[in-house]
Design an enzyme around this catalytic site. Structure first.
Site, PDB file in Angstrom:
ATOM      1  N   ALA A  28       0.844  -1.208   0.000  1.00 32.23           N
ATOM      2  CA  ALA A  28       0.000   0.000   0.000  1.00 32.23           C
ATOM      3  C   ALA A  28       0.873   1.249   0.000  1.00 32.23           C
ATOM      4  CB  ALA A  28      -0.922  -0.013   1.218  1.00 32.23           C
TER       5      ALA A  28
ATOM      6  N   GLY B 150       0.970   1.163  -5.007  1.00 34.71           N
ATOM      7  CA  GLY B 150      -0.236   0.397  -4.671  1.00 34.71           C
ATOM      8  C   GLY B 150      -1.425   1.295  -4.360  1.00 34.71           C
TER       9      GLY B 150
ATOM     10  N   VAL C 185       4.987  -4.372  -4.056  1.00 34.23           N
ATOM     11  CA  VAL C 185       5.881  -4.204  -2.899  1.00 34.23           C
ATOM     12  C   VAL C 185       7.196  -3.556  -3.359  1.00 34.23           C
ATOM     13  CG1 VAL C 185       4.904  -6.151  -1.628  1.00 34.23           C
ATOM     14  CG2 VAL C 185       6.840  -6.530  -3.167  1.00 34.23           C
TER      15      VAL C 185
ATOM     16  N   ALA D  46       4.446   8.846 -12.515  1.00 32.90           N
ATOM     17  CA  ALA D  46       5.492   9.659 -11.888  1.00 32.90           C
ATOM     18  C   ALA D  46       4.901  10.256 -10.621  1.00 32.90           C
ATOM     19  CB  ALA D  46       5.926  10.774 -12.834  1.00 32.90           C
TER      20      ALA D  46
ATOM     21  N   ALA E 139      14.417   0.008 -18.576  1.00 29.19           N
ATOM     22  CA  ALA E 139      15.034   0.818 -19.634  1.00 29.19           C
ATOM     23  C   ALA E 139      14.397   2.204 -19.699  1.00 29.19           C
ATOM     24  CB  ALA E 139      14.907   0.102 -20.976  1.00 29.19           C
TER      25      ALA E 139
ATOM     26  N   CYS F 173      13.322   5.381  -7.392  1.00 24.60           N
ATOM     27  CA  CYS F 173      13.438   4.445  -8.525  1.00 24.60           C
ATOM     28  C   CYS F 173      14.688   4.580  -9.386  1.00 24.60           C
ATOM     29  CB  CYS F 173      12.226   4.594  -9.422  1.00 24.60           C
ATOM     30  SG  CYS F 173      10.710   4.088  -8.609  1.00 24.60           S
TER      31      CYS F 173
HETATM   32  P1  NAI Z   1       6.670   1.730  -1.135  1.00 21.87           P
HETATM   33  O1  NAI Z   1       7.828   1.435  -0.264  1.00 21.87           O
HETATM   34  O2  NAI Z   1       6.005   3.053  -1.061  1.00 21.87           O
HETATM   35  O3  NAI Z   1       5.533   0.634  -0.868  1.00 21.87           O
HETATM   36  C1  NAI Z   1       5.764  -0.737  -0.811  1.00 21.87           C
HETATM   37  C2  NAI Z   1       4.897  -1.312   0.303  1.00 21.87           C
HETATM   38  O4  NAI Z   1       4.969  -2.740   0.262  1.00 21.87           O
HETATM   39  C3  NAI Z   1       5.334  -0.891   1.712  1.00 21.87           C
HETATM   40  O5  NAI Z   1       4.257  -0.215   2.349  1.00 21.87           O
HETATM   41  C4  NAI Z   1       5.657  -2.222   2.410  1.00 21.87           C
HETATM   42  O6  NAI Z   1       5.279  -2.245   3.766  1.00 21.87           O
HETATM   43  C5  NAI Z   1       4.821  -3.202   1.593  1.00 21.87           C
HETATM   44  N1  NAI Z   1       5.269  -4.581   1.701  1.00 21.87           N
HETATM   45  C6  NAI Z   1       6.531  -5.060   1.596  1.00 21.87           C
HETATM   46  N2  NAI Z   1       6.534  -6.406   1.737  1.00 21.87           N
HETATM   47  C7  NAI Z   1       5.247  -6.783   1.927  1.00 21.87           C
HETATM   48  C8  NAI Z   1       4.607  -8.041   2.114  1.00 21.87           C
HETATM   49  N3  NAI Z   1       5.300  -9.193   2.117  1.00 21.87           N
HETATM   50  N4  NAI Z   1       3.261  -8.064   2.282  1.00 21.87           N
HETATM   51  C9  NAI Z   1       2.548  -6.906   2.284  1.00 21.87           C
HETATM   52  N5  NAI Z   1       3.099  -5.695   2.105  1.00 21.87           N
HETATM   53  C10 NAI Z   1       4.432  -5.621   1.908  1.00 21.87           C
HETATM   54  O7  NAI Z   1       7.141   1.419  -2.622  1.00 21.87           O
HETATM   55  P2  NAI Z   1       6.586   2.091  -3.965  1.00 21.87           P
HETATM   56  O8  NAI Z   1       7.224   3.389  -4.200  1.00 21.87           O
HETATM   57  O9  NAI Z   1       5.100   1.990  -3.970  1.00 21.87           O
HETATM   58  O10 NAI Z   1       7.186   1.102  -5.046  1.00 21.87           O
HETATM   59  C11 NAI Z   1       6.702  -0.218  -5.202  1.00 21.87           C
HETATM   60  C12 NAI Z   1       7.281  -0.807  -6.483  1.00 21.87           C
HETATM   61  O11 NAI Z   1       6.816  -0.050  -7.602  1.00 21.87           O
HETATM   62  C13 NAI Z   1       8.810  -0.773  -6.558  1.00 21.87           C
HETATM   63  O12 NAI Z   1       9.236  -1.909  -7.240  1.00 21.87           O
HETATM   64  C14 NAI Z   1       9.078   0.462  -7.388  1.00 21.87           C
HETATM   65  O13 NAI Z   1      10.303   0.371  -8.074  1.00 21.87           O
HETATM   66  C15 NAI Z   1       7.920   0.448  -8.355  1.00 21.87           C
HETATM   67  N6  NAI Z   1       7.551   1.753  -8.885  1.00 21.87           N
HETATM   68  C16 NAI Z   1       7.547   2.852  -8.079  1.00 21.87           C
HETATM   69  C17 NAI Z   1       7.175   4.079  -8.572  1.00 21.87           C
HETATM   70  C18 NAI Z   1       7.179   5.277  -7.714  1.00 21.87           C
HETATM   71  O14 NAI Z   1       7.076   6.380  -8.265  1.00 21.87           O
HETATM   72  N7  NAI Z   1       7.298   5.184  -6.408  1.00 21.87           N
HETATM   73  C19 NAI Z   1       6.748   4.244  -9.978  1.00 21.87           C
HETATM   74  C20 NAI Z   1       6.729   3.014 -10.713  1.00 21.87           C
HETATM   75  C21 NAI Z   1       7.139   1.829 -10.179  1.00 21.87           C
END
Ligand code: NAI
Length: 445
Positions: free
Chosen positions: A10, A14, A89, A163, A221, A275
């Site tokens: 979340a 998410g 996650v 973004a 990429a 990222c």
């Molecule tokens: P985030 O750190 O904000 O959220 C990830 C969440 O997953 C955390 O709240 C964490 O507690 C939860 N989590 C981890 N392990 C878990 C489990 N086993 N069960 C339930 N919850 C769990 O990360 P964010 O920024 O949302 O990024 C997530 C993914 O999306 C990454 O791979 C990132 O590279 C990718 N991404 C991120 C973008 C961004 O702008 N932040 C844009 C596009 C992709």
């Protein structure tokens, strides 16, 4: 038609992605789960205090929360009750073991896949939303198919291109939605079910399919190419400063060429965010793994220029430190319109200034004081150059812009928040976008 979705994670991806699915697909029950119960409490609390700040997000959450969008820490139950599960996650850089400092740490992805394998009692479509190294789907398949005679799982890759700061707008008007799938009947069926969801608001021609590996690599990429443009213009900003050329004029001139385009050509104190760096390091690691050392070195240079730019801006600021030995740092978020400060250049620049004995007055409209302090303390754990006490004694996190501007030698604008655009002060200003351009633009208003 899919009626129930679960999203594991979340966070910044998410939360917003599922909110946008929920508002556009009222017949689908969307449950976002996280092991972080505090975060879930905030998602279920007042909309002014959601864990993620994004323009437009709180309005959507207000409309759909507890209608068809739910936030929960009951991960098992949500997995059991969903036909489709998104994995959103975090995938940070590994800090130990093989590939430490370079490869993506897949422990959260693997833990989520293990959880699905453990609790699922019927067939599921599992979707990679997190950014992952190419061929990760293979590992997820292995985990999911460990249990013989269990339910069957179809894996899709559907990387997220939003973004931060414009996530809701990006999710509504995506340039493209990419679905990677196996070229099998079940792969095509699963991908059709996912595409049907997006068709509720995304035009058909913007939805493309590919094989899973292409989809995984496209995301890495894309981030590498975006970061490359930032490092390209930042590297040129150093040359501009030496020669009297003005970076903003050069970038305008470059960007008006339709073959190049104007986006991501603003000079800056270096890119931040969770990222770019980790995804490029991951790309570099994969290239090295396949023995493509020249390719790896090419992409690695983008990060080296970013570090160089942060250092260069810190040194430029230091030149103006005199009477008070104090600098005002305006902006802590890694870009405007987000409360996310992960890998923000403000952290690195502030740390360098603190290590040179400068006192800091810091202000950001959306990043909380405890986060600013934690960012510096966490960086100090890695660099170990300062005592935590020195950090705490030499910075003041200000509640408003006026406090931050009082009695300092220099004002460095490190995040381009709108409210920093019309500052009325007698102090010296460094808008880093300008100082990159030309050191003479430090000015008295
Ligand atoms: P985030 O750190 O904000 O959220 C990830 C969440 O997953 C955390 O709240 C964490 O507690 C939860 N989590 C981890 N392990 C878990 C489990 N086993 N069960 C339930 N919850 C769990 O990360 P964010 O920024 O949302 O990024 C997530 C993914 O999306 C990454 O791979 C990132 O590279 C990718 N991404 C991120 C973008 C961004 O702008 N932040 C844009 C596009 C992709």
């Amino acid at each position: 038609m899919i009626k129930s979705i679960c999203c594991i994670g979340a966070g910044y991806v998410g939360g917003p992605t599922m909110a946008v699915i929920a508002i556009n697909c009222p017949k689908i029950k969307v449950t976002v789960v996280d092991i972080d119960s505090e975060k879930i409490k905030r998602w279920n609390g007042p909309v002014e205090n959601l864990p993620v700040f994004e323009p437009g997000l709180s309005e959507i959450v207000k409309k759909v929360r507890n209608r068809n969008l739910f936030f929960s820490d009951q991960v098992d139950e949500a997995i059991k009750n969903s036909e489709m599960i998104f994995l959103a996650v975090n995938t940070p850089t590994k800090t130990s073991g093989e590939g430490s400092g370079m490869a993506a740490d897949l422990k959260y992805i693997e833990a989520s896949a293990k959880k699905i394998a453990e609790v699922a009692i019927n067939d599921k479509i599992v979707i990679e939303k997190s950014t992952l190294p190419v061929r990760t789907a293979e590992r997820i398949k292995e985990i999911l198919h460990e249990k013989e005679g269990g339910p069957s799982f179809e894996i899709l890759s559907n990387p997220e291109f939003l973004a931060e700061g414009s996530a809701i707008q990006d999710l509504y008007k995506s340039d493209r939605v990419l679905v990677g799938r196996d070229e099998t009947k079940s792969g095509r069926n699963a991908s059709k079910k996912l595409i049907d969801i997006y068709l509720n608001w995304i035009p058909k021609e913007k939805i493309i399919t590919s094989n899973i590996w292409s989809s995984e690599l496209t995301k890495l990429a894309s981030n590498a190419m975006l970061a490359q443009r930032i490092s390209s213009i930042n590297s040129l900003s150093a040359l501009c400063e030496k020669t009297g050329a003005i970076t903003l004029e050069v970038s305008k001139g470059i960007g008006m060429d339709h073959r190049i385009g104007k986006h991501f050509l603003n000079p800056s104190p270096g890119f931040g965010g969770s990222c770019f760096e980790k995804d490029i390091l991951n790309l570099v690691y994969i290239c090295q793994h396949y023995g493509l050392n020249e390719v790896a070195e090419y992409w690695h240079q983008i990060i080296k220029i970013n570090d160089y730019q942060r250092d260069r801006i810190s040194n430029n600021i230091l030149k103006y430190i005199s009477n008070n030995n104090t600098a005002s740092i305006l902006g802590w978020a890694f870009k405007k319109n987000t409360n996310d400060s992960r890998e923000s250049s403000s952290i690195y620049i502030s740390y360098k200034l603190l290590s040179e004995g400068v006192k800091l007055k810091i202000y950001d409209p959306k990043v909380h004081k405890h986060r600013i302090i934690n960012d510096l303390i966490n960086l100090n754990k890695k660099k170990n150059q300062l005592s935590d006490e020195l950090i705490l004694n030499n910075l003041v996190v200000c509640k408003n812009i006026d406090d931050a501007l009082l009695n300092s030698d220099i004002i460095a604008i490190l995040t381009e928040w709108e409210e920093f655009k019309n500052i009325n002060t007698k102090e010296k200003i460094i808008d880093t976008r300008n100082i990159c351009a030309n050191s003479n633009v430090v000015f008295n208003l």
